[in-house]
Design a protein around this motif. Structure first.
Motif, PDB file in Angstrom:
ATOM      1  N   THR A   1       1.382 -11.082   3.821  1.00 26.58           N
ATOM      2  CA  THR A   1       2.131 -10.768   4.874  1.00 26.58           C
ATOM      3  C   THR A   1       3.071  -9.731   4.393  1.00 26.58           C
ATOM      4  O   THR A   1       3.788  -9.803   3.637  1.00 26.58           O
ATOM      5  N   LEU A   2       3.264  -8.522   5.284  1.00 31.46           N
ATOM      6  CA  LEU A   2       3.969  -7.450   5.075  1.00 31.46           C
ATOM      7  C   LEU A   2       4.636  -7.044   6.251  1.00 31.46           C
ATOM      8  O   LEU A   2       4.401  -7.242   7.446  1.00 31.46           O
ATOM      9  N   GLN A   3       5.873  -6.488   5.992  1.00 37.40           N
ATOM     10  CA  GLN A   3       6.710  -5.865   7.215  1.00 37.40           C
ATOM     11  C   GLN A   3       6.938  -4.426   7.009  1.00 37.40           C
ATOM     12  O   GLN A   3       7.243  -3.845   5.777  1.00 37.40           O
ATOM     13  N   PRO A   4       6.426  -3.621   7.626  1.00 38.28           N
ATOM     14  CA  PRO A   4       6.274  -2.114   7.649  1.00 38.28           C
ATOM     15  C   PRO A   4       7.680  -1.597   7.675  1.00 38.28           C
ATOM     16  O   PRO A   4       8.592  -2.045   8.264  1.00 38.28           O
ATOM     17  N   THR A   5       7.823  -0.580   6.784  1.00 35.10           N
ATOM     18  CA  THR A   5       9.188   0.091   6.705  1.00 35.10           C
ATOM     19  C   THR A   5       9.079   1.623   7.315  1.00 35.10           C
ATOM     20  O   THR A   5      10.027   2.038   7.122  1.00 35.10           O
ATOM     21  N   ASP A   6       7.921   1.862   7.629  1.00 33.88           N
ATOM     22  CA  ASP A   6       7.831   3.449   8.344  1.00 33.88           C
ATOM     23  C   ASP A   6       8.466   2.896   9.929  1.00 33.88           C
ATOM     24  O   ASP A   6       8.213   1.990  10.398  1.00 33.88           O
ATOM     25  N   SER A   7       8.932   4.070  10.226  1.00 33.58           N
ATOM     26  CA  SER A   7       9.614   3.945  11.720  1.00 33.58           C
ATOM     27  C   SER A   7       8.813   3.565  12.884  1.00 33.58           C
ATOM     28  O   SER A   7       9.045   3.012  13.730  1.00 33.58           O
ATOM     29  N   SER A   8       7.516   3.908  12.679  1.00 31.29           N
ATOM     30  CA  SER A   8       6.578   3.883  13.762  1.00 31.29           C
ATOM     31  C   SER A   8       5.991   2.496  13.967  1.00 31.29           C
ATOM     32  O   SER A   8       5.531   2.199  15.022  1.00 31.29           O
TER      33      SER A   8
ATOM     34  N   PRO B   1       0.870  12.311  -4.809  1.00 35.41           N
ATOM     35  CA  PRO B   1      -0.080  12.905  -5.739  1.00 35.41           C
ATOM     36  C   PRO B   1      -0.885  12.078  -6.586  1.00 35.41           C
ATOM     37  O   PRO B   1      -2.012  12.060  -6.717  1.00 35.41           O
ATOM     38  N   LEU B   2      -0.261  10.741  -7.061  1.00 33.75           N
ATOM     39  CA  LEU B   2      -1.072   9.919  -7.947  1.00 33.75           C
ATOM     40  C   LEU B   2      -1.816   9.146  -7.102  1.00 33.75           C
ATOM     41  O   LEU B   2      -3.051   8.804  -7.349  1.00 33.75           O
ATOM     42  N   LEU B   3      -1.437   8.635  -5.980  1.00 31.97           N
ATOM     43  CA  LEU B   3      -2.298   7.967  -4.798  1.00 31.97           C
ATOM     44  C   LEU B   3      -3.770   8.864  -4.410  1.00 31.97           C
ATOM     45  O   LEU B   3      -4.812   8.293  -4.541  1.00 31.97           O
ATOM     46  N   ARG B   4      -3.403  10.037  -4.228  1.00 33.79           N
ATOM     47  CA  ARG B   4      -4.552  11.000  -3.976  1.00 33.79           C
ATOM     48  C   ARG B   4      -5.530  11.052  -5.002  1.00 33.79           C
ATOM     49  O   ARG B   4      -6.611  10.893  -4.796  1.00 33.79           O
ATOM     50  N   ALA B   5      -5.009  11.472  -6.129  1.00 31.76           N
ATOM     51  CA  ALA B   5      -5.892  11.459  -7.386  1.00 31.76           C
ATOM     52  C   ALA B   5      -6.608  10.017  -7.655  1.00 31.76           C
ATOM     53  O   ALA B   5      -7.757  10.201  -8.152  1.00 31.76           O
ATOM     54  N   ALA B   6      -6.083   9.034  -7.188  1.00 31.31           N
ATOM     55  CA  ALA B   6      -6.594   7.690  -7.626  1.00 31.31           C
ATOM     56  C   ALA B   6      -7.386   7.240  -6.326  1.00 31.31           C
ATOM     57  O   ALA B   6      -8.029   6.413  -6.540  1.00 31.31           O
ATOM     58  N   GLY B   7      -7.519   8.084  -5.389  1.00 29.32           N
ATOM     59  CA  GLY B   7      -8.065   7.485  -4.237  1.00 29.32           C
ATOM     60  C   GLY B   7      -7.535   6.064  -3.632  1.00 29.32           C
ATOM     61  O   GLY B   7      -8.608   5.232  -3.169  1.00 29.32           O
ATOM     62  N   VAL B   8      -6.266   5.959  -3.688  1.00 23.94           N
ATOM     63  CA  VAL B   8      -5.749   4.581  -3.194  1.00 23.94           C
ATOM     64  C   VAL B   8      -5.016   4.885  -1.943  1.00 23.94           C
ATOM     65  O   VAL B   8      -4.145   5.804  -1.749  1.00 23.94           O
ATOM     66  N   THR B   9      -5.241   4.006  -0.985  1.00 26.48           N
ATOM     67  CA  THR B   9      -4.304   3.950   0.400  1.00 26.48           C
ATOM     68  C   THR B   9      -3.237   3.433  -0.070  1.00 26.48           C
ATOM     69  O   THR B   9      -2.818   2.365  -0.561  1.00 26.48           O
ATOM     70  N   TRP B  10      -2.220   4.009   0.791  1.00 23.86           N
ATOM     71  CA  TRP B  10      -0.739   3.495   0.645  1.00 23.86           C
ATOM     72  C   TRP B  10      -0.369   2.991   2.158  1.00 23.86           C
ATOM     73  O   TRP B  10      -0.729   3.614   3.094  1.00 23.86           O
ATOM     74  N   ILE B  11       0.119   1.851   1.891  1.00 18.07           N
ATOM     75  CA  ILE B  11       0.737   1.310   3.371  1.00 18.07           C
ATOM     76  C   ILE B  11       2.311   1.102   2.786  1.00 18.07           C
ATOM     77  O   ILE B  11       2.569   0.636   1.967  1.00 18.07           O
ATOM     78  N   GLN B  12       3.020   1.326   3.861  1.00 13.91           N
ATOM     79  CA  GLN B  12       4.324   1.796   3.645  1.00 13.91           C
ATOM     80  C   GLN B  12       5.058   0.586   4.049  1.00 13.91           C
ATOM     81  O   GLN B  12       5.083   0.427   5.353  1.00 13.91           O
ATOM     82  N   GLY B  13       5.494  -0.672   3.252  1.00 16.44           N
ATOM     83  CA  GLY B  13       5.901  -1.552   3.807  1.00 16.44           C
ATOM     84  C   GLY B  13       6.390  -2.606   2.649  1.00 16.44           C
ATOM     85  O   GLY B  13       6.281  -2.216   1.397  1.00 16.44           O
TER      86      GLY B  13
END
Ligand SMILES: Cc1cc2nc3c(=O)[nH]c(=O)nc-3n(C[C@H](O)[C@H](O)[C@H](O)COP(=O)(O)OP(=O)(O)OC[C@H]3O[C@@H](n4cnc5c(N)ncnc54)[C@H](O)[C@@H]3O)c2cc1C
Length: 421
Positions: A102-109, A77-89
């Motif tokens: 450099t990032l390591q994704p943490t979502d299973s896909s 909800p905070l990200l939506r309200a702020a118009g911020v993109t989330w990268i899960q990692g």
């Protein structure tokens, strides 16, 4: 992974602000962006989970007072309200010269490491246990204890440990036989050890006491049932070191009321069912929680950013890297070059508004404002969920009212970000 691509406009050059970690200060940044995000600013949050666990309420969760949801702030909800993109990692490295993370994704896909460019970077990733340092200082600790960091792993594993605990061990030191902390337990005792004597360890121990001793099989409630023995291993120093002596005495009284064994030694290793102490003795235990002092993340090394000798990011009064003007940081990951202060949630919260101001100012070419961390903070150390010790500098007091106050403050913190999202 496609990083947000800043597009040039005639009015203002587009900029990409990358927030790494959803710690206390970044929650405030997100809230402020929800109220006002300049059109030319594209913002991404890189963090492993869709929520932020509020550590101040984790002892209450361990005690059984709070549901897990009550201790967590949902980020979507905070990200939506702020118009911020989330990268899960997880951030795994920074190249400050190239303005690249450099990032390591943490979502299973997604499995492969990615890179992400930024114009402005802000870090609020908290404190960690460095596995290499732990392995050197306390061999076996990673395998045979339950570290309190990362806090979400602790929460998951704590529950499992409680459910799986096996009554029936006797805590004892195998060598030398005569120690100053002779165990008092009998053959039906279940022993839990807490390694570390700071506020987090003490709070978790007293929360565990409330939870475990309230369990039906504990405390001899059925006549033949097991009893719970809690042991606090201080690392050689005093309990609640860093607090005024009067506060330490209050903490010791609370521990004595719970018949906690205080072992003033360093834990130097762990193995299945036992901890090794510096005098060579073994302390048998059914579960061990590791809450010693934390470290800086290893991925800061080699970033090219100026670090202090402990490896934390060095920042100036604007919470800005002393080496790279487009990098900011707050919370436990950073150390102020001018006025180092204790690393705690209270200080991380207080850094939120100035950090938010300075990120927006830096994005728009406006002057930065210095942040003046408080010299004293209000500390509330919970002793289970019916009692707390309050301190303000050298002043201290305790009672049920102090716990009531802590509960109100903590719930209000979580509610602030839930209600304004
Ligand atoms: C049990 C316990 C109780 C505590 N109680 C109190 C208290 O009552 N009062 C107090 O002042 N302090 C308390 N503390 C200390 C407090 O938790 C920390 O000082 C505080 O959380 C630091 O806040 P922070 O904003 O730096 O980071 P955190 O709150 O730790 O948040 C870090 C964020 O960064 C994310 N992150 C971590 N690594 C990465 C990465 N590599 N890439 C991307 N994201 C990452 C995490 O998922 C998290 O979202 C307690 C600590 C513990 C363990």
């Amino acid at each position: 992974m496609t990083a947000p691509t800043p597009q040039a406009t005639p009015q203002a050059p587009r900029k990409h602000l990358l927030l790494v970690g959803a710690g206390h200060a970044h929650l405030h940044v997100l809230q402020m962006l929800a109220q006002h995000r300049p059109a030319h600013l594209e913002v991404t949050l890189l963090t492993p989970d869709a929520w932020q666990t509020y550590s101040g309420m984790v002892p209450g969760y361990v005690a059984g007072r709070y549901a897990l949801d009550a201790c967590r702030i949902a980020l979507q909800p905070l990200l939506r309200a702020a118009g911020v993109t989330w990268i899960q990692g997880l951030c795994t490295g920074i190249d400050a010269a190239q303005s690249q993370v450099t990032l390591q994704p943490t979502d299973s896909s997604q499995k492969t490491p990615q890179t992400l460019r930024y114009d402005l970077l802000s870090l609020d990733t908290g404190a960690v246990f460095d596995p290499l340092r732990l392995a050197a200082d306390m061999p076996g600790a990673l395998e045979h204890t339950l570290p309190v960091r990362p806090i979400d792993d602790f929460i998951d594993r704590w529950q499992t440990m409680v459910e799986q605990r096996q009554p029936g061990r006797t805590p004892h030191h195998q060598q030398p036989p005569q120690t100053a902390h002779t165990p008092t337990a009998n053959a039906t005792t279940t022993t839990w050890a807490f390694i570390g004597a700071g506020a987090a360890s003490v709070e978790l121990l007293m929360a565990a006491h409330e939870r475990l001793c309230a369990a039906p099989q504990a405390a001899g409630s059925s006549g033949s049932a097991s009893r719970i023995q809690l042991v606090l291993i201080t690392g050689g120093g005093e309990v609640a070191a860093g607090y005024a002596p009067g506060i330490q005495r209050r903490v010791l009284r609370q521990l004595a009321q719970r018949q906690v064994q205080v072992v003033r030694q360093r834990c130097v290793g762990a193995q299945p069912g036992a901890l090794r102490l510096e005098d060579g003795s073994l302390l048998a235990c059914d579960g061990a929680v590791l809450a010693v002092g934390t470290h800086a993340p290893r991925w800061l090394q080699g970033s090219g950013l100026a670090l202090v000798d402990t490896g934390h990011l060095q920042v100036n009064p604007f919470q800005q890297s002393t080496s790279h003007a487009n990098v900011f940081a707050a919370g436990d990951v950073a150390t102020r070059a001018d006025a180092a202060h204790p690393k705690s949630g209270v200080y991380a919260v207080r850094a939120g508004p100035p950090l938010a101001h300075n990120l927006l100012a830096a994005a728009s070419g406006h002057p930065l404002k210095p942040h003046h961390p408080p010299t004293r903070t209000l500390n509330l150390l919970s002793c289970g969920t019916r009692h707390a010790i309050l301190s303000w500098g050298a002043l201290h007091a305790e009672g049920a009212w102090a716990w009531w106050l802590k509960d109100r403050i903590d719930r209000a913190f979580v509610a602030r970000y839930a209600s304004e999202a």
